[in-house]
Design an enzyme around this catalytic site. Structure first.
Site: not given
Ligand SMILES: O=C1C[C@@](O)(C(=O)O)C[C@@H](O)[C@@H]1O
Length: 253
Positions: A87, A237, A48-49, A171, A144
């Site tokens: 980010e 994506q 959930w964003r 991450k 990020h």
């Molecule tokens: O941190 C991430 C990874 C992300 O930034 C991606 O590059 O797929 C997508 C974001 O929704 C997620 O929170």
């Protein structure tokens, strides 16, 4: 050492990378619609964003949205994320505001995992990670870089620091400016897997050049990959169903 993390029935860090579909909506209705579309693609996890959600600070509306999401998700684990502007997200928050809004969501006890940005400082990140653990919620520490790809050593240092902050899963997402930058990200990921990681790790190179990094996690050591069911939440994506087919294909031999 067990390098897996279990949320509900999902074991992250073994076998194929798990597919997470981000869902965005400014209202409970649009969020539910996005979650419905996402579930048709059989995700392993839903994110959930919540930075897209207009009423995130309204406790009643937020809890109601959590409950409605849970009805749609069944047993699929839910990752709660507030992504701030710097980010690449929609939330314009000071460090204190970020701390408050993420703490409140943790205290709702409705998410299975929570994303914790480390850019707000080690103290805030550690506070949120500890609070989540008190409530039995797993944490994904995140960082990020939307402008470039740091050096390999820097990527490794950042991921190791997240481990020191006791995140369950570190991450890192970077932006390649040239093809070779994708190799840097993959090289850092493999070094984490071989040498440093005590937990599952998630990495990705964003944008067109980085797509390969979203497909090759099983080889290089990224445990979760983000795929779409409609709108992208970050550049590069691809559709979650296409993603699953490619992950299966890459694991055939
Ligand atoms: O941190 C991430 C990874 C992300 O930034 C991606 O590059 O797929 C997508 C974001 O929704 C997620 O929170």
């Amino acid at each position: 050492m067990d390098k897996t993390v279990q949320v509900r029935d999902l074991v992250i860090g073994e076998g194929r990378p798990k597919i997470c579909i981000p869902v965005m909506g400014s209202t409970t209705e649009t969020l539910k619609e996005a979650a419905g579309h996402a579930m048709k693609k059989h995700p392993d996890l839903i994110e959930w964003r919540a930075d897209y959600f207009a009423d995130i600070e309204n406790e009643e509306v937020r809890r109601q949205a959590f409950d409605e999401l849970r009805e749609i998700l069944g047993e699929v684990p839910l990752l709660f994320t507030i992504r701030t502007r710097r980010e690449g997200g929609e939330a314009d928050l000071s460090a204190d505001q970020y701390l408050k809004v993420v703490s409140d969501a943790i205290r709702d006890e409705k998410a299975d995992l929570v994303d914790v940005e480390i850019s707000h400082g080690d103290d805030i990140a550690f506070m949120l990670i500890s609070l989540a653990h008190e409530f039995g919620i797993k944490t994904i520490a995140s960082s990020h870089d939307f402008s470039q790809t740091p050096k390999k050593e820097q990527i490794i240092m950042t991921l190791c620091k997240m481990q020191e902050l006791e995140a369950d899963i570190p991450k890192m997402a970077v932006m390649p400016q040239r093809e070779r930058d994708v190799l840097v990200l993959l090289d850092a990921t493999l070094s984490m897997k071989e040498l440093h990681a005590q937990t599952p790790v998630i990495t990705m190179a964003m944008g067109r050049n980085g797509v390969v990094s979203r497909l090759s996690g099983e080889v290089f050591g990224s445990a979760v990959t983000f795929g779409t069911a409609g709108a992208q939440s970050a550049p590069g994506q691809i559709d979650a169903e296409e993603l699953r087919k490619i992950l299966e294909l890459l694991a055939v031999v």
